[in-house]
Design a protein around this motif. Structure first.
Motif, PDB file in Angstrom:
ATOM      1  N   ALA A 186       0.839  -1.209   0.000  1.00 45.03           N
ATOM      2  CA  ALA A 186       0.000   0.000   0.000  1.00 45.03           C
ATOM      3  C   ALA A 186       0.874   1.259   0.000  1.00 45.03           C
ATOM      4  CB  ALA A 186      -0.939  -0.009   1.207  1.00 45.03           C
ATOM      5  N   VAL A 187       1.946   1.254   0.803  1.00 42.65           N
ATOM      6  CA  VAL A 187       2.851   2.426   0.846  1.00 42.65           C
ATOM      7  C   VAL A 187       3.448   2.666  -0.536  1.00 42.65           C
ATOM      8  CG1 VAL A 187       5.070   3.249   1.745  1.00 42.65           C
ATOM      9  CG2 VAL A 187       3.395   2.232   3.300  1.00 42.65           C
ATOM     10  N   GLU A 188       3.890   1.569  -1.163  1.00 44.29           N
ATOM     11  CA  GLU A 188       4.533   1.699  -2.475  1.00 44.29           C
ATOM     12  C   GLU A 188       3.543   2.231  -3.518  1.00 44.29           C
ATOM     13  OE1 GLU A 188       7.033  -1.672  -3.375  1.00 44.29           O
ATOM     14  OE2 GLU A 188       6.803  -1.278  -5.524  1.00 44.29           O
ATOM     15  N   GLU A 189       2.336   1.675  -3.510  1.00 45.76           N
ATOM     16  CA  GLU A 189       1.349   2.085  -4.522  1.00 45.76           C
ATOM     17  C   GLU A 189       0.877   3.523  -4.299  1.00 45.76           C
ATOM     18  OE1 GLU A 189      -0.152  -2.519  -5.056  1.00 45.76           O
ATOM     19  OE2 GLU A 189      -1.476  -1.079  -4.090  1.00 45.76           O
ATOM     20  N   GLY A 242      10.334   2.780   2.359  1.00 41.28           N
ATOM     21  CA  GLY A 242       9.154   2.091   1.832  1.00 41.28           C
ATOM     22  C   GLY A 242       8.524   2.806   0.647  1.00 41.28           C
ATOM     23  N   MET A 243       8.887   4.069   0.435  1.00 43.77           N
ATOM     24  CA  MET A 243       8.272   4.852  -0.643  1.00 43.77           C
ATOM     25  C   MET A 243       9.133   4.884  -1.910  1.00 43.77           C
ATOM     26  SD  MET A 243       6.838   8.096   1.578  1.00 43.77           S
ATOM     27  CE  MET A 243       5.759   8.712   0.276  1.00 43.77           C
ATOM     28  N   LEU A 299      10.252   5.303  -7.915  1.00 36.60           N
ATOM     29  CA  LEU A 299      11.121   4.829  -9.013  1.00 36.60           C
ATOM     30  C   LEU A 299      10.320   4.188 -10.142  1.00 36.60           C
ATOM     31  CD1 LEU A 299      14.201   3.229  -7.226  1.00 36.60           C
ATOM     32  CD2 LEU A 299      14.203   5.221  -8.738  1.00 36.60           C
ATOM     33  N   ASP A 300       9.145   3.649  -9.819  1.00 32.70           N
ATOM     34  CA  ASP A 300       8.304   3.066 -10.881  1.00 32.70           C
ATOM     35  C   ASP A 300       8.025   4.095 -11.968  1.00 32.70           C
ATOM     36  OD1 ASP A 300       8.157   0.576  -9.793  1.00 32.70           O
ATOM     37  OD2 ASP A 300       6.182   0.836  -8.886  1.00 32.70           O
ATOM     38  N   LEU A 301       7.905   5.368 -11.568  1.00 29.65           N
ATOM     39  CA  LEU A 301       7.591   6.422 -12.545  1.00 29.65           C
ATOM     40  C   LEU A 301       8.825   7.144 -13.049  1.00 29.65           C
ATOM     41  CD1 LEU A 301       4.330   8.032 -11.130  1.00 29.65           C
ATOM     42  CD2 LEU A 301       4.600   6.166 -12.748  1.00 29.65           C
ATOM     43  N   ILE A 302       9.855   7.281 -12.207  1.00 34.42           N
ATOM     44  CA  ILE A 302      11.072   7.981 -12.651  1.00 34.42           C
ATOM     45  C   ILE A 302      12.293   7.090 -12.365  1.00 34.42           C
ATOM     46  CG2 ILE A 302      10.382  10.398 -12.765  1.00 34.42           C
ATOM     47  CD1 ILE A 302      11.016  10.749  -9.853  1.00 34.42           C
ATOM     48  N   PRO A 303      12.397   6.026 -13.195  1.00 34.42           N
ATOM     49  CA  PRO A 303      13.392   4.988 -12.902  1.00 34.42           C
ATOM     50  C   PRO A 303      14.838   5.460 -12.990  1.00 34.42           C
ATOM     51  CG  PRO A 303      12.328   4.590 -15.026  1.00 34.42           C
ATOM     52  CD  PRO A 303      11.586   5.709 -14.373  1.00 34.42           C
TER      53      PRO A 303
END
Ligand code: URA
Length: 209
Positions: free
Chosen positions: A32-35, A83-84, A89-93
């Motif tokens: 949940a934190v990551e998403e 945790g974030m 990084l998913d969006l700005i790898p």
């Protein structure tokens, strides 16, 4: 006055409710934190500049826009900020990642840095700080000042939960820093926890309690 963006999108609200529930275990809490971090990052990067470039599609030549401007760095406030990071990084790898560890001196109550490793070119990057819980805001305020001392000019702060007093403190110290969060809770309790909050975010992320 800096802007505070409260992202009460239904997906964020739902995932935050999972975080709040004390029966949610570390795996689901981490997810949940990551998403939520990804969704907050989406909004925090809305004003990234674009540059038009001519390209060829399989069909025709056309103008297409790509992100331009300064490179980005993510700066994670230890420990819960870890945790974030993957969600952002998913969006700005290609972002570089810095880490700042701070503790509160028991006598002066001031945040003291115990760890700091930043990209060497941090002063030429725009920075997104990640810190899930803005309780007093002291760590975030100190981290922002730290980065400004290094010459960083454009800083945004992505958090999950805040309370009015932390947002006010950040706005007073750093009115140029925009804050993105999922909710503003009611208050802090006598132990400094956000009410109703999620408990200790670090412990819940890492299963240390
Ligand atoms: N840090 C946390 O992890 N939780 C709080 O409620 C406040 C600070």
């Amino acid at each position: 006055m800096a802007q505070v963006h409260v992202m009460d999108h239904p997906l964020i609200v739902h995932k935050l409710s999972l975080m709040r529930d004390k029966s949610t275990g570390p795996k689901e809490f981490r997810e949940a934190v990551e998403e939520i971090s990804t969704l907050l990052c989406y909004e925090a990067t809305r004003d990234l500049p674009l540059k038009e470039v001519e390209i060829e599609t399989p069909i025709a030549r056309t103008k297409a826009s790509f992100i331009s401007g300064k490179k980005l760095a993510i700066v994670c406030i230890l420990r819960a900020g870890l945790g974030m990071v993957d969600g952002v990084l998913d969006l700005i790898p290609n972002a570089k990642i810095g880490h700042i560890g701070l503790y509160r001196d028991p006598d002066t109550l001031q945040p003291v840095e115990y760890y700091c490793k930043l990209p060497t070119d941090i002063s030429s990057r725009d920075v997104i700080i990640v810190d899930p819980m803005l309780a007093t805001g002291g760590s975030a305020i100190a981290a922002i000042q730290f980065l400004k001392n290094y010459g960083v000019q454009n800083i945004k702060l992505i958090s999950i939960l805040a309370v009015p007093e932390s947002l006010q403190a950040i706005q007073e110290e750093h009115p140029d820093v925009e804050v993105y969060c999922a909710a503003i809770d009611e208050k802090l309790n006598s132990k400094g926890y956000i009410v109703p909050g999620v408990g200790d975010a670090g412990d819940r992320l890492f299963g240390t309690k």
